[in-house]
Design an enzyme around this catalytic site. Structure first.
Site, PDB file in Angstrom:
ATOM      1  N   HIS C  14      39.532  24.281  13.490  1.00  0.00           N
ATOM      2  CA  HIS C  14      40.095  25.274  12.561  1.00  0.00           C
ATOM      3  C   HIS C  14      41.366  25.895  13.154  1.00  0.00           C
ATOM      4  O   HIS C  14      41.748  25.640  14.297  1.00  0.00           O
ATOM      5  CB  HIS C  14      39.071  26.348  12.169  1.00  0.00           C
ATOM      6  CG  HIS C  14      38.777  27.401  13.185  1.00  0.00           C
ATOM      7  ND1 HIS C  14      38.224  28.617  12.859  1.00  0.00           N
ATOM      8  CD2 HIS C  14      38.951  27.412  14.531  1.00  0.00           C
ATOM      9  CE1 HIS C  14      38.062  29.334  13.964  1.00  0.00           C
ATOM     10  NE2 HIS C  14      38.495  28.647  14.982  1.00  0.00           N
ATOM     11  N   CYS C  33      44.131  31.599  18.544  1.00  0.00           N
ATOM     12  CA  CYS C  33      43.439  30.988  17.402  1.00  0.00           C
ATOM     13  C   CYS C  33      44.412  30.563  16.313  1.00  0.00           C
ATOM     14  O   CYS C  33      44.022  29.915  15.339  1.00  0.00           O
ATOM     15  CB  CYS C  33      42.405  31.960  16.831  1.00  0.00           C
ATOM     16  SG  CYS C  33      41.148  32.355  18.051  1.00  0.00           S
ATOM     17  N   HIS C  39      42.386  24.009  16.983  1.00  0.00           N
ATOM     18  CA  HIS C  39      41.441  23.963  18.097  1.00  0.00           C
ATOM     19  C   HIS C  39      40.056  23.850  17.430  1.00  0.00           C
ATOM     20  O   HIS C  39      39.991  23.694  16.205  1.00  0.00           O
ATOM     21  CB  HIS C  39      41.561  25.204  18.999  1.00  0.00           C
ATOM     22  CG  HIS C  39      41.132  26.467  18.345  1.00  0.00           C
ATOM     23  ND1 HIS C  39      41.909  27.124  17.404  1.00  0.00           N
ATOM     24  CD2 HIS C  39      39.998  27.202  18.454  1.00  0.00           C
ATOM     25  CE1 HIS C  39      41.278  28.204  16.983  1.00  0.00           C
ATOM     26  NE2 HIS C  39      40.112  28.269  17.601  1.00  0.00           N
ATOM     27  N   HIS C  41      35.366  24.252  17.734  1.00  0.00           N
ATOM     28  CA  HIS C  41      34.170  24.841  18.346  1.00  0.00           C
ATOM     29  C   HIS C  41      32.932  24.016  18.030  1.00  0.00           C
ATOM     30  O   HIS C  41      32.899  23.298  17.029  1.00  0.00           O
ATOM     31  CB  HIS C  41      33.935  26.262  17.798  1.00  0.00           C
ATOM     32  CG  HIS C  41      35.023  27.238  18.077  1.00  0.00           C
ATOM     33  ND1 HIS C  41      35.244  27.755  19.328  1.00  0.00           N
ATOM     34  CD2 HIS C  41      35.971  27.793  17.277  1.00  0.00           C
ATOM     35  CE1 HIS C  41      36.276  28.592  19.279  1.00  0.00           C
ATOM     36  NE2 HIS C  41      36.742  28.627  18.049  1.00  0.00           N
ATOM     37  N   ASP C  79      30.517  19.470   9.403  1.00  0.00           N
ATOM     38  CA  ASP C  79      30.401  18.846  10.730  1.00  0.00           C
ATOM     39  C   ASP C  79      31.474  17.779  10.939  1.00  0.00           C
ATOM     40  O   ASP C  79      31.637  16.880  10.104  1.00  0.00           O
ATOM     41  CB  ASP C  79      29.019  18.212  10.895  1.00  0.00           C
ATOM     42  CG  ASP C  79      28.802  17.723  12.323  1.00  0.00           C
ATOM     43  OD1 ASP C  79      29.303  18.373  13.257  1.00  0.00           O
ATOM     44  OD2 ASP C  79      28.140  16.679  12.494  1.00  0.00           O
ATOM     45  N   HIS C  80      32.170  17.871  12.050  1.00  0.00           N
ATOM     46  CA  HIS C  80      33.270  16.953  12.370  1.00  0.00           C
ATOM     47  C   HIS C  80      34.371  16.994  11.316  1.00  0.00           C
ATOM     48  O   HIS C  80      35.008  15.988  11.020  1.00  0.00           O
ATOM     49  CB  HIS C  80      32.749  15.516  12.598  1.00  0.00           C
ATOM     50  CG  HIS C  80      32.096  15.361  13.945  1.00  0.00           C
ATOM     51  ND1 HIS C  80      30.886  15.923  14.250  1.00  0.00           N
ATOM     52  CD2 HIS C  80      32.502  14.731  15.086  1.00  0.00           C
ATOM     53  CE1 HIS C  80      30.556  15.637  15.503  1.00  0.00           C
ATOM     54  NE2 HIS C  80      31.523  14.927  16.038  1.00  0.00           N
ATOM     55  N   GLU C 124      30.030  31.378  17.390  1.00  0.00           N
ATOM     56  CA  GLU C 124      31.275  30.606  17.489  1.00  0.00           C
ATOM     57  C   GLU C 124      31.455  30.111  18.923  1.00  0.00           C
ATOM     58  O   GLU C 124      31.930  29.001  19.163  1.00  0.00           O
ATOM     59  CB  GLU C 124      32.455  31.476  17.074  1.00  0.00           C
ATOM     60  CG  GLU C 124      33.732  30.694  16.868  1.00  0.00           C
ATOM     61  CD  GLU C 124      34.839  31.558  16.304  1.00  0.00           C
ATOM     62  OE1 GLU C 124      35.405  31.208  15.266  1.00  0.00           O
ATOM     63  OE2 GLU C 124      35.154  32.614  16.914  1.00  0.00           O
TER      64      GLU C 124
END
Lengths: 145, 145, 145, 145, 145, 145
Positions: C14, C33, C39, C41, C79-80, C124
């Site tokens: 994100h 951020c 980047h 998580h 996801d991914h 997070e």
């Protein structure tokens, strides 16, 4: 009000089934947990007490006492046991983690010397846990075993 | 050489006893773990593979394949099962965590597509775990069950 | 009332920025951020349901069903993935962990078969997490991407 | 309302005793924690803030600011310190984990820039932790040290 | 060869300094850990034994025995103690986590009933830990305290 | 010899693909990790140093120095970054966790002031991690970006 929590753990076997269901119903509803040959878990139990710390000690409750109460009333009765057949206070109860939380509450409720029992939290695996705060809940006691 | 590890978990029941021991011997040696009504654990399994990453992919092994191999050869056979009575490759084995590590090694040893099996690590509880690297170890197969 | 929680995880990329801010404002407010190259998580999601266990099963809700609902409505979508550009129900939302919790709530709220959605909790990183209980909150949808 | 939590940790020495008690009383009540030569812990602190996220940023509070406030007002004062003798805002307080939670609350209460302080949670060991939500509690300040 | 590990924990106070250094040297080298008023940690200890499981039991060593040996020789001597002044086998030792691992090894080395001591691992915080396998290491005993 | 480990963490985005493969090959081999819109992880890095503690300090290495070296040479370069496009020492490298471990080793190898670099361990998720001990490994540098 301050809340203090003591963590404990135990390892036990269980099987989920309703003796009034057919095998097909038990299989469909409880799936892998219905294995008649048993399976088991390392359960983690957290007992939370709330109250006012004693100004003379800064203690809400003596955690050594609380540990002893949890051990005598729960851990020694369930650790390395079969939850369906060997635990006096679980007799006839389907040992889902929801029902364990409710029955552990009833087991401890009137035995807390200082403060009041606030919450029972039980992890059955690292991916699911239950919390119970003592509100009235109907629970069925079967004639099984 | 690079080492890559995949973690998995399973929940199972077991009982520790040697069918050639007297009840008193089993009780003295295996203590709580000898409960004839079973107990159980959430086991955590870590499988470590070593080898050279493929320069074209940067992968030592495809973890999706490794996950599938671990699931088919171990997890599906032991998860929500009774380790004493229901697992083909554990038949007659006293299911201590030491023996589980050895038998899991034998189960996986020749099924790793890239790289070589390097270590089996199993946590039985948060306070004890075993590691096995495939060195020859004598293991006894009993006629029990 | 009993509370049961199911844990899941997902990995996503994100970037935090408000398209109506200047670059300087985005830089000052969102700092690291705001990296335009993204980047990411490993997020941990906990979904808590409350209700009365069914006396016939001891289940508040079937966790297999709950897992499937969480997977289909959230995990498979995030996801991914890139949370800014690829997730239908997050379109135009600044993907802070606060906003993720609110939008995950809206995504699951009316899909819980037994019991009621009580809490969405998202980690997070290991050092910060958000909890949301469904109270009305204003959230802005931007025309970005 | 959304709740966001920041985790921090510190390592400190302490001793539990009431200077108005006899040695025997301190020994009986505080047991191992009464060791006059001190002992210590790695404490984990979680600070929870509640409020409405800012629609322009999706942030309830800037965690960088919150981290700085926690560091300046708590961590720098307690980390690698003696909680009985070296911390200005703990002077004369019996440093039980209950009292630490209450005094940390008072330390942070009026310093939160956005949102409101909701909870202080402190783990003293992996087996016990305290939560405090700011309700009025009597705490005694002794003339010790 | 199989490796089995038992985990234990203890909470203690310590201070790092060399009595032959000046205050400035101690301050520069040991920094926060040189606080003369002490600080402390929750240490986690892992003791690893290697050997061949007994075919008659499947046990490499009886973990109940190992737990007892660890408790009597280490935990009871260090838990809730001052590592600089109260522990017989640490007298004159700078209690860095490196030195603790070496001295714990020497404490346990010849007391393992089955198998051989293979590794001592100690976590001082969640961000640093030491491992020691018994190779000869010079350690200095000071006349302090 | 004693082994000391320092843990750190970072959050980053990445995409796995080989620019010499067809889209179909990249899709088949790297699957979800091939998402051209990126995804990301919270990576946990453990750096292990081995050597002899200095008898005058009991330190193998000063962890404050080691932390600074890890931060300057790795964390500041990868945290909140895109591992494919923004990290000088990863240019042209497929950022699998295997390759990250190898490149982190090369980044730190000659910068350890006391002791010797022994191991790089990286967790990509809670279910998979890689360990690398510095043995010669071929790694391909592509012209991508």
């Amino acid at each position: 009000m301050v809340f203090i929590t003591r963590r404990a753990s135990f390892s036990a076997a269980h099987r989920l089934f309703n003796p009034e269901f057919t095998d097909e119903q038990n299989e469909r509803i409880f799936d892998k947990c219905n294995n008649p040959n048993w399976h088991g878990h390392n359960y983690i139990l957290e007992v939370t007490i709330c109250g006012h710390p004693n100004p003379a000690t800064g203690y809400l409750t003596d955690l050594k006492d609380l540990k002893k109460i949890i051990n005598e009333n729960i851990i020694e009765k369930v650790d390395h046991k079969n939850l369906n057949t060997e635990v006096d206070f679980l007799r006839g109860i389907i040992p889902t983690v929801e029902n364990l939380a409710i029955m552990f509450w009833r087991q401890l409720e009137d035995k807390i010397p200082n403060g009041k029992l606030f919450k029972i939290k039980i992890y059955e695996t690292e991916n699911n846990f239950v919390e119970y705060f003592g509100e009235p809940v109907e629970i069925k006691i079967f004639d099984y075993q």
